[in-house]
Design an enzyme around this catalytic site. Structure first.
Site, mmCIF file in Angstrom:
data_model
loop_
_atom_site.group_PDB
_atom_site.id
_atom_site.type_symbol
_atom_site.label_atom_id
_atom_site.label_comp_id
_atom_site.label_asym_id
_atom_site.label_seq_id
_atom_site.Cartn_x
_atom_site.Cartn_y
_atom_site.Cartn_z
ATOM 1 N N ASN A 11 113.936 -25.596 5.794
ATOM 2 C CA ASN A 11 115.296 -26.045 6.108
ATOM 3 C C ASN A 11 115.229 -27.543 6.346
ATOM 4 O O ASN A 11 114.708 -27.991 7.366
ATOM 5 C CB ASN A 11 115.796 -25.313 7.363
ATOM 6 C CG ASN A 11 117.144 -25.843 7.844
ATOM 7 O OD1 ASN A 11 117.842 -26.531 7.101
ATOM 8 N ND2 ASN A 11 117.493 -25.528 9.086
ATOM 9 N N LYS A 13 117.625 -29.559 6.916
ATOM 10 C CA LYS A 13 118.683 -30.077 7.807
ATOM 11 C C LYS A 13 119.319 -31.335 7.167
ATOM 12 O O LYS A 13 119.377 -31.428 5.949
ATOM 13 C CB LYS A 13 118.139 -30.354 9.203
ATOM 14 C CG LYS A 13 117.342 -29.170 9.743
ATOM 15 C CD LYS A 13 117.052 -29.289 11.197
ATOM 16 C CE LYS A 13 116.081 -28.185 11.602
ATOM 17 N NZ LYS A 13 116.042 -27.951 13.040
ATOM 18 N N HIS A 96 122.964 -20.793 11.544
ATOM 19 C CA HIS A 96 121.840 -21.503 12.175
ATOM 20 C C HIS A 96 122.271 -21.962 13.562
ATOM 21 O O HIS A 96 123.449 -22.280 13.786
ATOM 22 C CB HIS A 96 121.442 -22.707 11.309
ATOM 23 C CG HIS A 96 120.167 -23.364 11.773
ATOM 24 N ND1 HIS A 96 120.139 -24.234 12.835
ATOM 25 C CD2 HIS A 96 118.890 -23.249 11.339
ATOM 26 C CE1 HIS A 96 118.885 -24.644 13.025
ATOM 27 N NE2 HIS A 96 118.112 -24.057 12.133
ATOM 28 N N GLU A 98 122.084 -24.625 15.079
ATOM 29 C CA GLU A 98 122.777 -25.925 15.131
ATOM 30 C C GLU A 98 124.237 -25.787 14.699
ATOM 31 O O GLU A 98 125.107 -26.499 15.211
ATOM 32 C CB GLU A 98 121.997 -26.952 14.283
ATOM 33 C CG GLU A 98 120.693 -27.326 14.989
ATOM 34 C CD GLU A 98 119.512 -27.657 14.084
ATOM 35 O OE1 GLU A 98 119.726 -27.963 12.900
ATOM 36 O OE2 GLU A 98 118.368 -27.590 14.577
ATOM 37 N N GLU A 164 115.238 -17.224 15.423
ATOM 38 C CA GLU A 164 114.850 -18.564 15.835
ATOM 39 C C GLU A 164 115.272 -18.782 17.284
ATOM 40 O O GLU A 164 116.445 -19.102 17.550
ATOM 41 C CB GLU A 164 115.538 -19.605 14.954
ATOM 42 C CG GLU A 164 115.233 -19.445 13.484
ATOM 43 C CD GLU A 164 115.507 -20.726 12.719
ATOM 44 O OE1 GLU A 164 114.540 -21.291 12.190
ATOM 45 O OE2 GLU A 164 116.657 -21.171 12.683
ATOM 46 N N GLY A 170 112.433 -27.237 16.793
ATOM 47 C CA GLY A 170 112.235 -28.685 16.839
ATOM 48 C C GLY A 170 111.626 -29.186 18.132
ATOM 49 O O GLY A 170 111.628 -30.390 18.399
ATOM 50 N N SER A 208 109.319 -24.263 15.324
ATOM 51 C CA SER A 208 108.088 -25.044 15.410
ATOM 52 C C SER A 208 106.906 -24.415 14.675
ATOM 53 O O SER A 208 105.753 -24.543 15.103
ATOM 54 C CB SER A 208 107.735 -25.317 16.879
ATOM 55 O OG SER A 208 108.770 -26.070 17.501
HETATM 56 C C1 PEP Z 1 114.861 -24.682 11.916
HETATM 57 O O1 PEP Z 1 115.597 -25.634 11.939
HETATM 58 O O2 PEP Z 1 115.267 -23.644 11.371
HETATM 59 C C2 PEP Z 1 113.538 -24.770 12.532
HETATM 60 C C3 PEP Z 1 112.877 -23.685 12.744
HETATM 61 O O3 PEP Z 1 113.091 -26.034 12.861
HETATM 62 P P1 PEP Z 1 111.592 -26.446 13.327
HETATM 63 O O4 PEP Z 1 110.633 -25.720 12.415
HETATM 64 O O5 PEP Z 1 111.544 -27.910 13.187
HETATM 65 O O6 PEP Z 1 111.441 -25.980 14.746
#
Ligand code: PEP
Length: 248
Positions: A11, A13, A96, A98, A164, A170, A208
């Site tokens: 992803n 973003k 997601h 966000e 998630e 992040g 992460s």
């Molecule tokens: C994501 O945005 O779906 C995500 C898992 O980000 P990160 O791997 O950076 O934690």
């Protein structure tokens, strides 16, 4: 076939530009792993560029969102599932964290997005997960259960969900193996009870994931893949994660 592999999805973003995308995708286009179904969720303006650069590769392109509106028309700024499909995309992330946080997206709107994706043959990947405060209050399964309720009455034989935990996205903080295993067992049980015993499920862990922890995470029971944010922007790290996809 793809529904029995481990899904390794990136992803991006709101990152990238034409030059950076080209360099990253050139470096990734030769990756292959027969145990993996590989995808990248790119920003809308770069969908066609990414599809073109990945022709004849093992990687499919998708988007990070789609409009709740199904028909074309007077919805300034919106991008329909049909347009995304027209660019050659294969999937779309839905809900997601966000999107939930910054755009207050909830089940009613998310269901419209899922329906729109399915109507034009895009695979929706529903993203779910609890905040830190919700986990500390012991509410993680209640919260995720409520988010999964968006699937009620959906008539499909296959469904993909990414778990998630918001506190792991992040942040560099990864859920423990026990936390991941418990939530993925819950996801499978809950999805079967909502959608029926015949549904084929892919559940991806996100939060992460990186080249160092991917092997361990992907070996956890009922983890059918990974959704990768930051590490999917680096060819070396994303390739290393893909290399860890395994037969289940
Ligand atoms: C994501 O945005 O779906 C995500 C898992 O980000 P990160 O791997 O950076 O934690």
């Amino acid at each position: 076939m793809i529904w029995h592999k481990q899904w390794i999805f990136g992803n991006w973003k709101m990152n990238g530009n034409q030059a950076e995308n080209a360099a990253l995708l050139q470096a990734l286009r030769s990756v292959s792993n027969n145990n993996a179904h590989i995808g990248i969720a790119a920003p809308f303006p770069y969908l066609s560029q990414a599809v073109d650069l990945l022709k004849n590769s093992q990687i499919v392109i998708g988007s990070q969102d789609c409009s709740q509106f199904a028909e074309k028309g007077a919805y300034t700024g919106e991008v329909s599932a049909t347009m995304i499909k027209d660019c050659g995309a294969k999937f779309v992330l839905i809900g997601h964290s966000e999107r939930r946080t910054y755009f207050n997206e909830q089940n009613q709107i998310l269901r419209k997005k899922i329906d729109n994706a399915l109507a034009c043959d895009l695979i929706p990947i529903l993203c779910v997960g609890e905040t830190l405060a919700q986990r500390q209050a012991g509410q993680e399964t209640a919260v995720v259960g409520e988010q999964l309720a968006v699937l009620q009455g959906l008539s499909v034989n296959h469904i993909a969900v990414a778990y998630e935990p918001v506190w792991a996205i992040g942040t560099g903080e990864v859920a423990t193996g026990e936390q991941i295993a418990a939530m993925h067992a819950f996801l499978h049980k809950e999805i079967l009870s909502i959608m029926g015993e015949n549904v084929t499920i892919r559940t991806l862990y996100g939060g992460s994931v990186n080249a160092n922890n991917a092997a361990e995470i992907l070996s956890i029971d009922k983890v059918n893949g990974a959704l990768v944010g930051g590490a999917s922007l680096k060819a070396e790290a994303f390739s290393a994660i893909i290399a860890n996809a395994q037969t289940e």
